[in-house]
Design a protein around this motif. Structure first.
Motif, PDB file in Angstrom:
ATOM      1  N   THR A  39       0.834  -1.205   0.000  1.00 47.80           N
ATOM      2  CA  THR A  39       0.000   0.000   0.000  1.00 47.80           C
ATOM      3  C   THR A  39       0.870   1.257   0.000  1.00 47.80           C
ATOM      4  OG1 THR A  39      -0.064   0.221   2.412  1.00 47.80           O
ATOM      5  CG2 THR A  39      -1.750  -1.216   1.385  1.00 47.80           C
ATOM      6  N   LEU A  40       0.225   2.383  -0.246  1.00 44.26           N
ATOM      7  CA  LEU A  40       0.924   3.667  -0.156  1.00 44.26           C
ATOM      8  C   LEU A  40       1.416   3.898   1.274  1.00 44.26           C
ATOM      9  CD1 LEU A  40       1.913   6.335  -1.309  1.00 44.26           C
ATOM     10  CD2 LEU A  40      -0.407   7.255  -0.974  1.00 44.26           C
ATOM     11  N   ASP A  41       0.664   3.468   2.267  1.00 44.24           N
ATOM     12  CA  ASP A  41       1.128   3.611   3.650  1.00 44.24           C
ATOM     13  C   ASP A  41       2.418   2.826   3.882  1.00 44.24           C
ATOM     14  OD1 ASP A  41      -0.847   5.382   4.436  1.00 44.24           O
ATOM     15  OD2 ASP A  41      -2.171   3.802   5.201  1.00 44.24           O
ATOM     16  N   PHE A  57       7.531   8.212  -6.396  1.00 44.12           N
ATOM     17  CA  PHE A  57       8.496   7.425  -7.160  1.00 44.12           C
ATOM     18  C   PHE A  57       8.370   5.940  -6.825  1.00 44.12           C
ATOM     19  CE2 PHE A  57      12.649   5.347  -7.462  1.00 44.12           C
ATOM     20  CZ  PHE A  57      12.923   5.545  -8.801  1.00 44.12           C
ATOM     21  N   TRP A  58       8.451   5.607  -5.538  1.00 42.66           N
ATOM     22  CA  TRP A  58       8.419   4.202  -5.141  1.00 42.66           C
ATOM     23  C   TRP A  58       7.038   3.582  -5.344  1.00 42.66           C
ATOM     24  CZ3 TRP A  58      12.486   1.357  -5.079  1.00 42.66           C
ATOM     25  CH2 TRP A  58      13.732   1.935  -4.835  1.00 42.66           C
ATOM     26  N   GLN A  59       5.997   4.382  -5.217  1.00 45.33           N
ATOM     27  CA  GLN A  59       4.650   3.870  -5.498  1.00 45.33           C
ATOM     28  C   GLN A  59       4.544   3.474  -6.967  1.00 45.33           C
ATOM     29  OE1 GLN A  59       1.419   6.763  -5.329  1.00 45.33           O
ATOM     30  NE2 GLN A  59       0.024   5.206  -4.530  1.00 45.33           N
ATOM     31  N   THR A  60       5.104   4.277  -7.839  1.00 47.30           N
ATOM     32  CA  THR A  60       5.098   3.979  -9.273  1.00 47.30           C
ATOM     33  C   THR A  60       5.931   2.735  -9.560  1.00 47.30           C
ATOM     34  OG1 THR A  60       4.745   6.299  -9.833  1.00 47.30           O
ATOM     35  CG2 THR A  60       5.705   4.900 -11.551  1.00 47.30           C
ATOM     36  N   ILE A  61       7.126   2.659  -8.987  1.00 45.42           N
ATOM     37  CA  ILE A  61       8.041   1.547  -9.244  1.00 45.42           C
ATOM     38  C   ILE A  61       7.521   0.221  -8.690  1.00 45.42           C
ATOM     39  CG2 ILE A  61      10.350   0.618  -8.702  1.00 45.42           C
ATOM     40  CD1 ILE A  61      10.421   2.886 -10.726  1.00 45.42           C
TER      41      ILE A  61
END
Length: 135
Positions: A9-11, A52-56
């Motif tokens: 998750t984003l969290d 960035f990390w959410q996309t990756i």
């Protein structure tokens, strides 16, 4: 002891990014470089790193841009990237376990190697250009 879960998750991304950069900011070796470059813009930088990390890792396309240019002229060498990786891997391993956590470490390693290579390439090109221009 609690069982670690994967990054899903984003969290989770925010926990990873906040934990990692909290350690980076205090690190005697790479902290001064990050703090000097980012200054008082840490909240903006962290928001960008979340995207960035959410996309990756989660394939939620919230980041656009080129991650390398802001790093191009940093005063860093392989030892700095090695320390960055030590902190990143330790952070991931402390918080998470699973295929996405493993992918995060692999992606970070690939990025660190590429950034190190490109920084050295541009540094060498600049120095060679200076030598050519001084003749």
């Amino acid at each position: 002891m609690t069982t670690k879960t994967d990054i899903t998750t984003l969290d989770d991304i925010k926990l990873l990014v906040d934990s990692f950069y909290s350690t980076v900011q205090k690190d005697a070796f790479i902290g001064p470089i990050f703090n000097g470059k980012i200054g008082n813009r840490w909240p903006e930088h962290l928001e960008k790193m979340y995207r960035f990390w959410q996309t990756i890792l989660l394939e939620v396309h919230s980041y656009s841009g080129s991650p390398f240019p802001p790093h191009k002229h940093l005063p860093v060498d392989k030892e700095h990237f090695d320390r960055w990786m030590e902190i990143f891997v330790a952070t991931v391993d402390t918080l998470f376990e699973g295929p996405i956590a493993d992918e995060a470490k692999m992606r970070a390693k690939n990025m660190a190697e590429m950034f190190n290579y490109k920084i050295n390439y541009f540094r060498d090109a600049s120095q060679n250009g200076d030598l050519l221009n001084s003749k």
